[in-house]
Design a protein around this motif. Structure first.
Motif, short mmCIF file in Angstrom:
data_model
loop_
_atom_site.label_atom_id
_atom_site.label_comp_id
_atom_site.label_asym_id
_atom_site.label_seq_id
_atom_site.Cartn_x
_atom_site.Cartn_y
_atom_site.Cartn_z
N UNK A 791 0.84 -1.21 0.00
CA UNK A 791 0.00 0.00 0.00
C UNK A 791 0.87 1.25 0.00
N UNK A 792 2.01 1.21 0.73
CA UNK A 792 2.87 2.38 0.83
C UNK A 792 3.45 2.79 -0.52
N UNK A 824 -2.09 5.94 4.27
CA UNK A 824 -1.56 7.16 4.87
C UNK A 824 -1.81 8.41 4.03
N UNK A 825 -1.99 8.24 2.72
CA UNK A 825 -2.12 9.42 1.85
C UNK A 825 -3.40 9.34 1.04
N UNK A 826 -3.85 10.53 0.61
CA UNK A 826 -5.06 10.61 -0.22
C UNK A 826 -4.84 9.90 -1.55
N UNK A 827 -3.62 9.93 -2.07
CA UNK A 827 -3.34 9.27 -3.35
C UNK A 827 -3.49 7.75 -3.21
N UNK A 828 -2.98 7.23 -2.10
CA UNK A 828 -3.15 5.79 -1.86
C UNK A 828 -4.62 5.43 -1.81
N UNK A 842 -6.03 2.70 8.43
CA UNK A 842 -4.73 3.36 8.48
C UNK A 842 -4.86 4.75 9.05
N UNK A 843 -3.73 5.44 9.20
CA UNK A 843 -3.76 6.78 9.81
C UNK A 843 -4.66 7.75 9.07
N UNK A 844 -4.74 7.67 7.74
CA UNK A 844 -5.58 8.60 7.00
C UNK A 844 -7.05 8.35 7.27
#
Length: 863
Positions: A791-792, A824-828, A842-844
């Motif tokens: 995912x990262x 963690x990110x909007x793109x992910x 996840x954190x997001x």
């Protein structure tokens, strides 16, 4: 020794379901046909000797398998069957010996002979059973003691008699031998069994017939000069079935049921062989001795019927033996040879009798011809003692060489000053080849054929023992090899490992040892360098050689390696294991520098290990004091935005170091045997708190709790889960137990038992290990969780997206829910939406927190 501890001290697969015929057929022919004077006598002597030898072996406790030769062991079979080889698999299946493999007490492989022994129709009736369930109660303690004595790979027990328990409740006597080896890379026991049922029946028959011969009664009959019976002893009554008052005055021919003239017997020399008949018409083989008296004749009629029958049966037993049998007379000529002796020696049937025994060309284990005075017949005549277990090689006329295991003993007849010698021998050529093959398998990696850990450590121990030599150990690990396995499959991964092994062997020096320790870890041990600069040059050379592109199944791949290096100067006191550990530490240090790097061992690396030990002790104290918190992280449905589950996690705030990373916490707890305790506490607390939270807020969501490998192996796990659910009032299908993908492969039974209760099971961290989705689909799973490492890379690596897409496509094809871990990110999140991922956390999405904060987190997530 406890039956459940059968794991090799420290240290499926094709399962044949049909019987197959023995590879060695039993040749039969007749021995003991009419011959020159003394033939029958020699057979009688042979009978007696076989009986004595059998009794002597029983008294000494020497089993039949030792008589046949020691060393029969089982080839290990890989999961793909490739290492075993068709010819060896065929031999194992065709063997008349039962071959069984058990691992941690559970049967994992049986051949057709074993199924026949225990009355099984298919192997699945036995596979999975505990090995002691197949052994009679009286034999179990000895079996466990015998297996417990095996402590090193390749060691094997002495052949021992025991009793099997058939599936129908019957008993089968066998002679067994256990070998400590490996199965699919893990310690296992291989057991070879020989069915003693026929052998024992034959021994019983031999003893019975010998008793008949030894206790035969002679009929004594007196007659008048004209052949009328005048006297009839009780033995004659027993032999012929006539009472005394029935025969007095009756011609002797009538009472013996055949023409007989005492006068003619005397004229013929006094002894004749005749066939008489008893009162009930039974034919009797009788030796008649006659002597003239002053008032007639006396006849001694020895009933040899039982003896003749015994001789015929003994001859049949000898002839049908799979072992060769020779009797060498006092003059050195072969007087008796069974069919097996002709077959093994390569001489046509009937051609051995009359030959000088020295014409059989024997060689010792080093290929040196055996001198005439050292032949079995010569040695036994000198010593007068039985010799067993002598191994020789026979050079046959057709040019073939066969290995034999010999047993020889004296055969002395009454009045004979020089004994004959009886020699029996078994063809151990195949068993010897198997033994040599197993010895190789025990010290070499089955995939790459490089040295394995055992051989590498032994070699390293020898090199560092040289007080004048410098030894260099290079611990080599392939960077991100798991991505190849996960995305391209194990077939490609295995081929990559083979190519890397070949390149390492080609790049290393001719005297260097190259090995594979397991997985993607390799090893090079060299003694050719004394300076660090030389070692650096070698490391650069190896990395360049390994980094060259390779093509597997049409795909071009590039492999980088991380190398840990340790140099042992003369006088270094570290052991082979310690040097390997230090090289391993250096390899992990090299990985911190990035892919394709190497690092030399430094003592500070071991200091880090010491710090880790201190942290483990602090964790132990924190667990005892109840300082491990349970927090909850929402799992959301990416299609609806609703919270569908909460994942319970452990959190530890170290008083000095602050919050400990959850992954590090799990790793430390696992090393310290604390994971089971923490896991049980998290399970109990999470189920209770989330059950109450759902009831208080009218919210429906699942609770997810991770299970460790140790918890899966706990026999009380199922009961603990059911009790916890009942106490909290939570339904089984509201609980999902998350199991690391690498643990699922060895926990099929536990997963199956949990699923039968209604509990859901998630494959956690999918892609972090070496399993394929096809392997996991054989289990009854509900969800797979894509590892955060994949995912990262979404949105920043072109390789990550097709891998994740492939995993999801395969999972959806078998109706599995896919959850992405560590968003963690909007793109992910955007990419996961586009790929059709089901759930995410996840954190997001939402950070983990205490149950008190879950309501506000839930409302935030839903909005």
């Amino acid at each position: 020794m406890d039956p459940d501890d059968l794991d090799g001290g420290t240290p499926d697969t094709h399962r044949p379901d049909q019987d197959s015929s023995p590879a060695n057929g039993t040749a039969t022919c007749t021995v003991g046909e009419p011959g020159p004077p003394g033939t029958a006598y020699r057979h009688t002597s042979l009978v007696r000797l076989l009986t004595e030898l059998s009794a002597e072996r029983d008294q000494r406790g020497e089993p039949a398998l030792a008589f046949l030769g020691k060393g029969y062991r089982l080839l290990e079979q890989n999961s793909d069957g490739g290492a075993l080889g068709t010819q060896y698999l065929t031999m194992v299946e065709a063997s008349p010996y039962g071959i069984c493999v058990h691992q941690r007490g559970k049967v994992v492989f049986v051949n057709s002979a074993t199924m026949r022994f225990v009355g099984a129709n298919v192997s699945t009736e036995i596979i999975g059973m505990h090995i002691t369930d197949l052994v009679d109660a009286d034999s179990r303690d000895a079996l466990l003691e015998r297996i417990g004595s095996l402590v090193t790979p390749g060691s094997f027990s002495e052949p021992t008699e025991m009793t099997l328990q058939t599936l129908q409740g019957g008993k089968v006597a066998v002679e067994s031998q256990a070998v400590l080896t490996t199965w699919e890379g893990k310690p296992a026991y291989q057991v070879i069994m020989r069915d003693l049922t026929t052998h024992k029946a034959a021994e019983a028959g031999l003893r019975f017939q010998a008793a008949l011969v030894g206790h035969a009664s002679d009929a004594i009959i007196a007659t008048s000069p004209d052949g009328l019976v005048t006297s009839w002893n009780p033995a004659a009554e027993a032999v012929y079935g006539h009472d005394l008052d029935q025969v007095i005055g009756v011609p002797v021919s009538e009472v013996v049921g055949a023409p007989m003239s005492p006068r003619q017997v005397v004229a013929a020399g006094g002894v004749v062989q005749a066939t008489h008949f008893s009162a009930d018409g039974t034919a009797l083989a009788v030796r008649v001795s006659a002597a003239e008296m002053f008032d007639g004749y006396v006849l001694l009629c020895a009933d040899e019927t039982a003896q003749r029958r015994a001789e015929a049966e003994f001859a049949t037993v000898v002839e049908t033996l799979d072992e060769g049998v020779l009797v060498v007379g006092p003059g050195g000529r072969i007087e008796l040879a069974n069919s097996a002796a002709h077959r093994i020696s390569g001489v046509p049937d009937g051609s051995l009798v009359g030959l000088e025994s020295r014409t059989l060309r024997l060689h010792d284990e080093y290929g040196v011809p055996v001198p005439v005075d050292d032949l079995p017949s010569a040695r036994v005549r000198r010593s007068g003692k039985v010799e067993t277990g002598r191994v020789v090689q026979v050079r046959r006329r057709d040019g073939a060489h066969r290995w034999l295991s010999l047993t020889s003993g004296p055969l002395m007849a009454p009045g004979q000053s020089v004994p004959s010698v009886l020699t029996s021998f078994a063809d151990i050529t195949e068993r010897r080849a198997i033994s040599e093959r197993l010895a190789y398998e025990a010290t070499h990696d089955p995939l790459t054929r490089l040295a394995n850990r055992t051989l590498a450590l032994n070699h390293l121990g020898r090199t560092i023992a040289d007080p004048a030599g410098t030894t260099t150990v290079m611990f080599i690990d392939l960077d991100k090899f798991k991505i190849i396995n996960d995305s391209l499959g194990h077939t490609v991964g295995d081929q990559v490992l083979r190519i890397i092994g070949e390149r390492l062997r080609a790049a290393a020096g001719p005297s260097d040892l190259v090995g594979r320790l397991g997985g993607d870890e390799f090893l090079v041990i060299t003694t050719g360098y004394t300076e660090a600069a030389e070692v650096r040059a070698l490391a650069d050379h190896l990395q360049r050689h390994l980094a060259e592109s390779l093509t597997v199944h049409g795909r071009e791949l590039h492999i980088n390696t991380s190398i840990g290096i340790v140099i042992a100067e003369p006088g270094d006191t570290r052991s082979a294991d310690e040097l390997l550990e230090d090289a391993d530490l250096a390899m992990y240090q090299a990985k911190t520098f990035g892919p394709g790097r190497y690092a030399f061992y430094a003592s500070i690396m071991r200091e880090r290990v010491h710090d880790r030990f201190i942290l483990e002790q602090d964790l132990r104290n924190a667990v005892a004091a109840g300082l491990i918190e349970t927090v909850y992280q929402p799992v959301v449905d990416l299609r609806t935005g609703e919270m569908v589950a909460v994942k319970a996690k452990s959190r530890w705030d170290h008083p000095v170091r602050g919050p400990i990373d959850p992954a590090e916490l799990v790793e430390i707890a696992d090393d310290g045997d604390l994971l089971t305790i923490i896991g049980a506490e998290v399970l109990s607390k999470a189920v209770g708190e989330i059950s109450r939270w759902r009831a208080d807020h009218g919210v429906h969501c699942n609770v997810n709790v991770s299970l460790s490998v140790r918890q899966l192996g706990d026999p009380m796990l199922l009961q603990v889960v059911q009790t916890t659910l009942e106490s909290a009032g939570l339904r089984p299908h509201d609980l999902s137990l998350d199991v690391d993908e690498t643990a699922l492969k060895d926990a099929a039974d536990a997963v199956d038992a949990l699923r039968k209760t209604g509990v859901k099971v998630t494959a956690e961290r999918f892609g972090a290990g070496y399993s394929s989705l096809a392997q996991l689909c054989r289990l009854d799973l509900n969800v797979i969780e894509i590892d955060r490492s994949f995912v990262a890379d979404l949105g920043r690596s072109s390789d990550a997206e097709p891998i994740v897409a492939g995993i999801m496509a395969m999972a959806h094809a078998v109706d599995l829910v896919v959850v992405a871990e560590g968003v963690e990110t909007a793109r992910q999140l955007e990419v996961l939406h586009e790929l059709g991922c089901d759930w995410a956390k996840g954190p997001l999405v939402a950070p983990p927190g205490p149950v008190e904060d879950l309501r506000s987190t839930y409302e935030h997530v839903v909005r």
